[in-house]
Write a protein that holds these residues in place. Structure first.
Motif, PDB file in Angstrom:
ATOM      1  N   ASN A  64      -3.540   6.610  11.412  1.00  0.00           N
ATOM      2  CA  ASN A  64      -2.858   8.080  10.859  1.00  0.00           C
ATOM      3  C   ASN A  64      -3.435   9.694  11.598  1.00  0.00           C
ATOM      4  O   ASN A  64      -4.747   9.471  11.407  1.00  0.00           O
ATOM      5  CB  ASN A  64      -2.670   8.043   9.715  1.00  0.00           C
ATOM      6  CG  ASN A  64      -1.602   8.592   8.995  1.00  0.00           C
ATOM      7  OD1 ASN A  64      -0.898   9.745  10.118  1.00  0.00           O
ATOM      8  ND2 ASN A  64      -1.749   8.945   7.550  1.00  0.00           N
ATOM      9  N   ASN A  96      -0.050  -1.023  13.774  1.00  0.00           N
ATOM     10  CA  ASN A  96      -1.308  -0.251  12.926  1.00  0.00           C
ATOM     11  C   ASN A  96      -1.108   0.402  11.193  1.00  0.00           C
ATOM     12  O   ASN A  96      -1.046   1.379  11.955  1.00  0.00           O
ATOM     13  CB  ASN A  96      -1.913   0.056  13.846  1.00  0.00           C
ATOM     14  CG  ASN A  96      -3.391  -0.259  13.610  1.00  0.00           C
ATOM     15  OD1 ASN A  96      -3.733   0.339  12.016  1.00  0.00           O
ATOM     16  ND2 ASN A  96      -4.573  -0.626  14.150  1.00  0.00           N
ATOM     17  N   SER A  97      -1.529   0.109  10.307  1.00  0.00           N
ATOM     18  CA  SER A  97      -1.282   0.697   9.168  1.00  0.00           C
ATOM     19  C   SER A  97      -2.488   1.505   8.641  1.00  0.00           C
ATOM     20  O   SER A  97      -2.022   2.663   7.774  1.00  0.00           O
ATOM     21  CB  SER A  97      -1.175   0.011   8.232  1.00  0.00           C
ATOM     22  OG  SER A  97       0.365  -0.541   7.661  1.00  0.00           O
ATOM     23  N   TYR A  98      -3.569   1.772   9.090  1.00  0.00           N
ATOM     24  CA  TYR A  98      -4.711   2.166   9.729  1.00  0.00           C
ATOM     25  C   TYR A  98      -4.248   3.345  10.419  1.00  0.00           C
ATOM     26  O   TYR A  98      -5.782   4.676  10.258  1.00  0.00           O
ATOM     27  CB  TYR A  98      -5.494   1.391   9.883  1.00  0.00           C
ATOM     28  CG  TYR A  98      -7.100   2.659   9.060  1.00  0.00           C
ATOM     29  CD1 TYR A  98      -6.409   2.561   6.967  1.00  0.00           C
ATOM     30  CD2 TYR A  98      -8.583   2.744   8.627  1.00  0.00           C
ATOM     31  CE1 TYR A  98      -7.836   3.164   6.734  1.00  0.00           C
ATOM     32  CE2 TYR A  98      -9.499   3.764   8.157  1.00  0.00           C
ATOM     33  CZ  TYR A  98      -8.928   3.424   6.867  1.00  0.00           C
ATOM     34  OH  TYR A  98     -10.113   3.955   6.147  1.00  0.00           O
ATOM     35  N   ASN A 152       0.609  -1.340   0.250  1.00  0.00           N
ATOM     36  CA  ASN A 152      -0.253  -0.161  -0.336  1.00  0.00           C
ATOM     37  C   ASN A 152       0.922   0.775  -0.104  1.00  0.00           C
ATOM     38  O   ASN A 152       0.473   2.698   0.613  1.00  0.00           O
ATOM     39  CB  ASN A 152      -0.583  -0.027   1.545  1.00  0.00           C
ATOM     40  CG  ASN A 152      -2.685  -1.089   1.030  1.00  0.00           C
ATOM     41  OD1 ASN A 152      -2.828  -1.177   0.513  1.00  0.00           O
ATOM     42  ND2 ASN A 152      -2.464  -1.962   2.045  1.00  0.00           N
ATOM     43  N   ARG A 184       2.931   7.913   8.188  1.00  0.00           N
ATOM     44  CA  ARG A 184       2.068   8.294   9.196  1.00  0.00           C
ATOM     45  C   ARG A 184       2.415   8.803   9.740  1.00  0.00           C
ATOM     46  O   ARG A 184       3.747   8.476  10.518  1.00  0.00           O
ATOM     47  CB  ARG A 184       1.591   6.758   9.368  1.00  0.00           C
ATOM     48  CG  ARG A 184       0.516   5.962   8.324  1.00  0.00           C
ATOM     49  CD  ARG A 184      -0.534   5.508   8.508  1.00  0.00           C
ATOM     50  NE  ARG A 184       0.857   3.816   9.474  1.00  0.00           N
ATOM     51  CZ  ARG A 184       1.349   3.206  10.719  1.00  0.00           C
ATOM     52  NH1 ARG A 184       0.883   3.515  11.351  1.00  0.00           N
ATOM     53  NH2 ARG A 184       1.901   2.847  10.837  1.00  0.00           N
TER      54      ARG A 184
END
Length: 258
Positions: free
Chosen positions: A243, A239-241, A138, A186
């Motif tokens: 932000n 945690n990539s979400y 991503n 992020r």
């Protein structure tokens, strides 16, 4: 975001919250650079976790660059944690009504220089290095986690300098996250409440004082421990979400005026 095999830079990493963060990141497989003024503690921790130590005063841009460069030697730089900071307490005006007893302006500038400007300097330099790395899934390249304070929201009497500095960190979180979205980095901030660190000292009197402080926490009625902050740092980093957010980790406390 998988940080196993990547490098991570932790400012203020030799003790307290920073040290707990460094240990947690290392446990996740990151190669950690401990950046701190305390050479003895920093070198010992770096040896313990298989990382590296760099002497860093966060008001010195060249020293931050050296730490970033060292991190890139250990692996692709994916994580920066800004944990370096100082406190200060002084009322805005003195009791005698004289100009000379008003808040020490140099002290105010020093707190801002370390806690706020030092944080931004580390962000801009580490993010530049992150932008050179190969993107992950991503398009993600890295994550930055700043350490603010509940004082950013409920600053107490005498905390004008400290609250200003931490409020600035909170205030720049979203705009910097928006800036760095272009390179897949992020940015999040954690605002701790009352945390049990060496600042409170040791011994029976210290324990009694900390127990009294803990009574003001909503639940649980105690001071937090550094590892509880470190756990949230790892979550924000991986945690990539997650932000552009500031998260209070404070047991629900809302600080009274004094």
């Amino acid at each position: 975001m998988d940080i196993n095999g990547a490098s991570a830079l932790v400012t203020g990493g030799a003790s307290g919250i920073g040290a707990a963060v460094a240990r947690r990141l290392a446990a996740e497989g990151a190669r950690v650079v401990v950046a701190d003024l305390n050479d003895t503690a920093g070198e010992a921790l770096a040896a313990e976790i298989g990382g590296a130590f760099v002497h860093v005063d966060v008001t010195d841009t060249d020293q931050i660059k050296a730490a970033v460069d060292r991190a890139t030697e250990l692996g692709p730089l994916r994580v920066l944690v800004n944990s370096a900071g100082i406190g200060w307490a002084q009322r805005t005006v003195g009791r005698d009504g004289e100009y000379d007893s008003a808040h020490d302006l140099d002290a105010y500038k020093k707190v801002i220089a370390i806690n706020l400007i030092g944080t931004f300097d580390a962000i801009r330099l580490a993010a530049t290095a992150m932008g050179r790395t190969e993107p992950l899934e991503n398009g993600e390249r890295g994550a930055i986690v700043n350490m603010a304070s509940a004082a950013a929201f409920d600053g107490q009497i005498g905390q004008a300098a400290y609250s200003s500095s931490k409020g600035g960190v909170v205030g720049m979180t979203l705009p910097v996250a928006r800036d760095l979205a272009a390179i897949g980095v992020r940015v999040n901030t954690i605002a701790p409440g009352l945390i049990d660190t060496p600042i409170y000292g040791e011994g029976e009197a210290s324990e009694a004082f900390k127990a009294k402080l803990g009574e003001s926490v909503l639940f649980p009625k105690r001071l937090g421990v550094p590892d509880e902050l470190a756990s949230m740092v790892v979550e924000c980093a991986t945690n990539s979400y997650m932000n552009g957010e500031t998260v209070r980790v404070d047991g629900g406390i809302r600080m009274p005026p004094k």
